[in-house]
Write a protein that holds these residues in place. Structure first.
Motif, PDB file in Angstrom:
ATOM      1  N   UNK A 342       0.828  -1.193   0.000  1.00 22.10           N
ATOM      2  CA  UNK A 342       0.000   0.000   0.000  1.00 22.10           C
ATOM      3  C   UNK A 342       0.863   1.243   0.000  1.00 22.10           C
ATOM      4  N   UNK A 343       0.457   2.237  -0.746  1.00 24.73           N
ATOM      5  CA  UNK A 343       1.181   3.494  -0.805  1.00 24.73           C
ATOM      6  C   UNK A 343       0.605   4.414   0.267  1.00 24.73           C
ATOM      7  N   UNK A 344       0.948   4.137   1.538  1.00 26.60           N
ATOM      8  CA  UNK A 344       0.343   4.837   2.657  1.00 26.60           C
ATOM      9  C   UNK A 344       0.767   6.295   2.691  1.00 26.60           C
ATOM     10  N   UNK A 345       2.037   6.561   2.399  1.00 28.40           N
ATOM     11  CA  UNK A 345       2.522   7.933   2.433  1.00 28.40           C
ATOM     12  C   UNK A 345       3.473   8.149   1.271  1.00 28.40           C
ATOM     13  N   UNK A 346       3.887   9.379   1.089  1.00 27.41           N
ATOM     14  CA  UNK A 346       4.792   9.701  -0.003  1.00 27.41           C
ATOM     15  C   UNK A 346       6.251   9.560   0.403  1.00 27.41           C
ATOM     16  N   UNK A 347       6.518   9.273   1.669  1.00 27.56           N
ATOM     17  CA  UNK A 347       7.898   9.138   2.124  1.00 27.56           C
ATOM     18  C   UNK A 347       8.322   7.691   2.055  1.00 27.56           C
ATOM     19  N   UNK A 348       9.574   7.473   1.695  1.00 29.10           N
ATOM     20  CA  UNK A 348      10.072   6.125   1.480  1.00 29.10           C
ATOM     21  C   UNK A 348      10.370   5.344   2.761  1.00 29.10           C
ATOM     22  N   UNK A 349      10.879   5.972   3.855  1.00 34.05           N
ATOM     23  CA  UNK A 349      11.354   5.165   4.977  1.00 34.05           C
ATOM     24  C   UNK A 349      10.298   4.329   5.672  1.00 34.05           C
ATOM     25  N   UNK A 350       9.000   4.519   5.385  1.00 35.33           N
ATOM     26  CA  UNK A 350       7.961   3.745   6.058  1.00 35.33           C
ATOM     27  C   UNK A 350       7.979   2.277   5.653  1.00 35.33           C
ATOM     28  N   UNK A 351       8.604   1.960   4.518  1.00 38.08           N
ATOM     29  CA  UNK A 351       8.564   0.598   3.991  1.00 38.08           C
ATOM     30  C   UNK A 351       9.436  -0.330   4.826  1.00 38.08           C
ATOM     31  N   UNK A 352       8.899  -1.531   5.114  1.00 35.50           N
ATOM     32  CA  UNK A 352       9.627  -2.586   5.798  1.00 35.50           C
ATOM     33  C   UNK A 352       9.305  -3.897   5.110  1.00 35.50           C
ATOM     34  N   UNK A 368      14.424  -8.951   8.417  1.00 32.80           N
ATOM     35  CA  UNK A 368      13.409  -7.903   8.328  1.00 32.80           C
ATOM     36  C   UNK A 368      14.151  -6.576   8.235  1.00 32.80           C
ATOM     37  N   UNK A 369      13.902  -5.831   7.183  1.00 32.06           N
ATOM     38  CA  UNK A 369      14.701  -4.642   6.906  1.00 32.06           C
ATOM     39  C   UNK A 369      13.828  -3.463   6.537  1.00 32.06           C
ATOM     40  N   UNK A 370      14.216  -2.310   7.021  1.00 30.44           N
ATOM     41  CA  UNK A 370      13.611  -1.039   6.652  1.00 30.44           C
ATOM     42  C   UNK A 370      14.708  -0.013   6.519  1.00 30.44           C
ATOM     43  N   UNK A 371      14.358   1.207   6.215  1.00 32.07           N
ATOM     44  CA  UNK A 371      15.376   2.233   6.060  1.00 32.07           C
ATOM     45  C   UNK A 371      15.931   2.612   7.437  1.00 32.07           C
ATOM     46  N   UNK A 372      17.170   2.175   7.694  1.00 29.97           N
ATOM     47  CA  UNK A 372      17.803   2.467   8.965  1.00 29.97           C
ATOM     48  C   UNK A 372      17.525   1.446  10.044  1.00 29.97           C
ATOM     49  N   UNK A 518      13.289  14.084   5.110  1.00 26.54           N
ATOM     50  CA  UNK A 518      14.605  14.476   5.623  1.00 26.54           C
ATOM     51  C   UNK A 518      14.782  14.088   7.086  1.00 26.54           C
ATOM     52  N   UNK A 519      13.761  14.271   7.916  1.00 22.96           N
ATOM     53  CA  UNK A 519      13.892  13.930   9.333  1.00 22.96           C
ATOM     54  C   UNK A 519      14.074  12.422   9.524  1.00 22.96           C
ATOM     55  N   UNK A 520      13.296  11.676   8.777  1.00 21.20           N
ATOM     56  CA  UNK A 520      13.400  10.221   8.891  1.00 21.20           C
ATOM     57  C   UNK A 520      14.758   9.742   8.399  1.00 21.20           C
ATOM     58  N   UNK A 521      15.253  10.334   7.326  1.00 21.48           N
ATOM     59  CA  UNK A 521      16.550   9.920   6.805  1.00 21.48           C
ATOM     60  C   UNK A 521      17.681  10.291   7.756  1.00 21.48           C
ATOM     61  N   UNK A 522      17.560  11.423   8.458  1.00 25.35           N
ATOM     62  CA  UNK A 522      18.565  11.790   9.452  1.00 25.35           C
ATOM     63  C   UNK A 522      18.589  10.787  10.597  1.00 25.35           C
ATOM     64  N   UNK A 527      21.268   6.009  13.059  1.00 28.03           N
ATOM     65  CA  UNK A 527      21.215   4.595  13.407  1.00 28.03           C
ATOM     66  C   UNK A 527      22.267   3.800  12.633  1.00 28.03           C
ATOM     67  N   UNK A 528      22.457   4.142  11.364  1.00 27.48           N
ATOM     68  CA  UNK A 528      23.445   3.434  10.548  1.00 27.48           C
ATOM     69  C   UNK A 528      24.856   3.648  11.075  1.00 27.48           C
TER      70      UNK A 528
END
Length: 548
Positions: A342-352, A368-372, A518-522, A527-528
């Motif tokens: 589902x395309x819940x939001x326009x931001x990428x980091x929500x995907x897992x 199990x992987x997501x952004x960060x 940007x906030x999610x990527x920071x 975390x990385x």
């Protein structure tokens, strides 16, 4: 290492006791029927109505409900070793088959008759005999991809199949002679080569810029993951073997544009080039085809997000014997949360996403992987060779369960998360799993059913059920399994995927989404770096211990 837990999971002692109880649970076949001689492969239509069987002297189509042969196609001195089936209309089904001589063919099942539509690699010259290594139909039968070898060279050919024209021709043939199932002097519309892809060459130097990475076609998004023997050039010391190619058909996804024309007579260039530091050993695509997972040398797993065109996560499987052989996405893992289709939001980091890995050693791992974020669940290599899984495949309609077939022929459903055995699948004592190292089976998502071939045990006396049998496990009828059954979202083919006309449009969308995230990527970057520092400290300590 983080551990998965189900919501409301009991304490460890209770879980262990529950697992011991579950080990004794078994499920017997709902039905069985005699199979043709040397049935080598099975396939099931997406709607669950028909089965395709490849065997000695040809192939046949069976009704999944009555288990009776609806039609067959035979040819002397031929044995079908690979088969695939997909719906090509409301009342027709396309079959792709490869025989023991490496010839790929396309058939159609229509109105209780099988029509041979096309031979993909005709052998006009015996000295230039081409062999089909793999053959795959796209869902709906509009395209096909064949990995072909000839005189030491290998390449991938993608074909456009005139499915609409074939449907009209079959209807015309039926009206002309409704009582005949033979295609006398029938000339079917030919297939067309869309593109021919040779094993890729590594870039000689740095790329000129990001635009050099992107190319467009309008017919299909695709991934071609080439696995080339790095020592193939040393022909004096080892026999030549053709490069193997793994191909996946991908549905249009995200900001990558379409609109240009593919030209078969021009050296093709990739639509998108994803650099990887290690050799690709295996790959997998999620059901929505948004995510592509690559298993690399060095126990690395890289998951790419096609919407953003960047890696979603890179995971190091720091475990012994982690030479990957196969991988597959788990679509219904309870720990994933919102459906990643589902395309819940326009931001990428929500995907897992969740990926099941099978290693050559027999060990299986779940990532199990997501952004960060990432979680790794490991399992040890089986102590006995017979316990090594030949098949460890997530079952799409059973939440977080995988079908496991071991080399010793034992079959069971296993919880992907805690590795507990949910249910053993038992054949009659007179039979055993046929060719357990390469079992002949098919899973029907629509019918929630497993079809698997069993051969008579040589140690048992002859019975009325001699020879090979097709055993049917209908999970939806079992109280043991029913609580695990889940419904699936619509096929990606039925979804309306947005497209973008120009590269500028796609870049604008990409930059917009980057600004929103940007906030999610920071947070992900923080975390990385933390994970990198922990890994570096672990490596330094390991080296210190080794040197002391």
């Amino acid at each position: 290492m983080s551990m998965y837990t189900r919501e409301g999971t009991p304490p460890d002692s209770e879980m262990k006791a529950a697992c011991e109880t579950e080990k004794t649970t078994s499920l017997n076949p709902s039905a069985a029927t005699q199979l043709p001689v040397s049935t080598n492969c099975l396939a099931c239509s997406e709607d669950g109505r028909y089965l395709g069987l490849g065997h000695a002297l040809g192939l046949s189509v069976w009704s999944a409900s009555s288990l009776l042969c609806a039609a067959e196609w035979k040819q002397d001195a031929l044995e079908v070793t690979s088969i695939q089936m997909t719906a090509m209309g409301e009342s027709a089904y396309m079959l792709g088959a490869v025989d023991d001589m490496g010839v790929a063919r396309v058939f159609a099942y229509h109105r209780e008759a099988i029509h041979p539509l096309s031979v993909i690699n005709t052998m006009e010259n015996i000295n230039k005999r081409s062999i089909c290594l793999t053959f795959e139909l796209s869902e709906g039968g509009d395209y096909a991809a064949a990995s072909i070898s000839c005189n030491g060279a290998a390449w991938l050919e993608v074909f456009h199949l005139p499915s609409e024209a074939w449907l009209k021709e079959m209807e015309t043939a039926q009206k002309q002679d409704p009582n005949s199932s033979e295609d006398v002097d029938m000339k079917w519309s030919p297939v067309a080569v869309v593109i021919k892809i040779k094993p890729p060459k590594n870039p000689a130097g740095p790329l000129d810029g990001p635009l050099e990475l992107f190319r467009t076609t309008d017919w299909f998004s695709r991934l071609s993951a080439q696995e080339v023997d790095r020592d193939a050039g040393n022909t004096k010391e080892k026999s030549e073997s053709p490069p193997r190619c793994t191909q996946h058909f991908l549905w249009p996804c995200g900001p990558f544009p379409g609109g240009s024309k593919a030209k078969p007579d021009v050296e093709p260039v990739p639509d998108v080039l994803w650099p990887n530091a290690k050799t690709i050993l295996c790959s997998a695509v999620s059901r929505c085809s948004r995510f592509v997972a690559l298993g690399l040398e060095g126990a690395l797993v890289c998951v790419w997000d096609r919407k953003s065109g960047s890696p979603l996560s890179v995971v190091m499987v720091t475990a012994a014997d982690s030479d990957f052989s196969r991988m597959q996405f788990v679509d219904n893992c309870p720990d994933i949360g919102p459906d990643h289709d589902a395309d819940v939001s326009q931001t990428f980091p929500a995907a897992t996403v969740c990926v099941l890995l099978l290693c050559k050693s027999g060990a299986t791992h779940t990532v199990t992987a997501g952004r960060g974020t990432q979680t790794l669940q490991r399992s040890e290599r089986p102590k006995e060779g017979g316990d090594i899984p030949a098949v460890a495949a997530p079952v799409a309609f059973l939440q977080s369960l995988s079908l496991v077939v071991q080399r010793n022929g034992e079959m069971f459903l296993q919880d992907i998360i805690n590795r507990s055995r949910v249910c053993s699948l038992m054949l009659p004592t007179t039979h055993r799993t046929a060719t357990p190292c390469v079992p002949v089976y098919a899973l029907s998502t629509e019918q929630q059913t497993l079809y698997i071939r069993g051969d008579q045990d040589s140690g048992c006396a002859a019975s009325s059920e001699a020879g090979s049998q097709l055993f049917i496990f209908r999970f939806g009828e079992s109280d043991i399994i029913r609580r695990w059954i889940v419904s699936l979202p619509d096929s990606p083919r039925q979804l309306n995927t947005p497209s973008y006309e120009t590269l500028e449009d796609s870049c604008n969308l990409y930059l917009q989404q980057r600004a929103l995230s940007v906030d999610e990527r920071n947070d992900a970057l923080t975390q990385t770096w933390k994970q990198l520092q922990e890994t570096a400290a672990t490596l330094q300590q390991t080296r210190k211990n080794c040197s002391s």
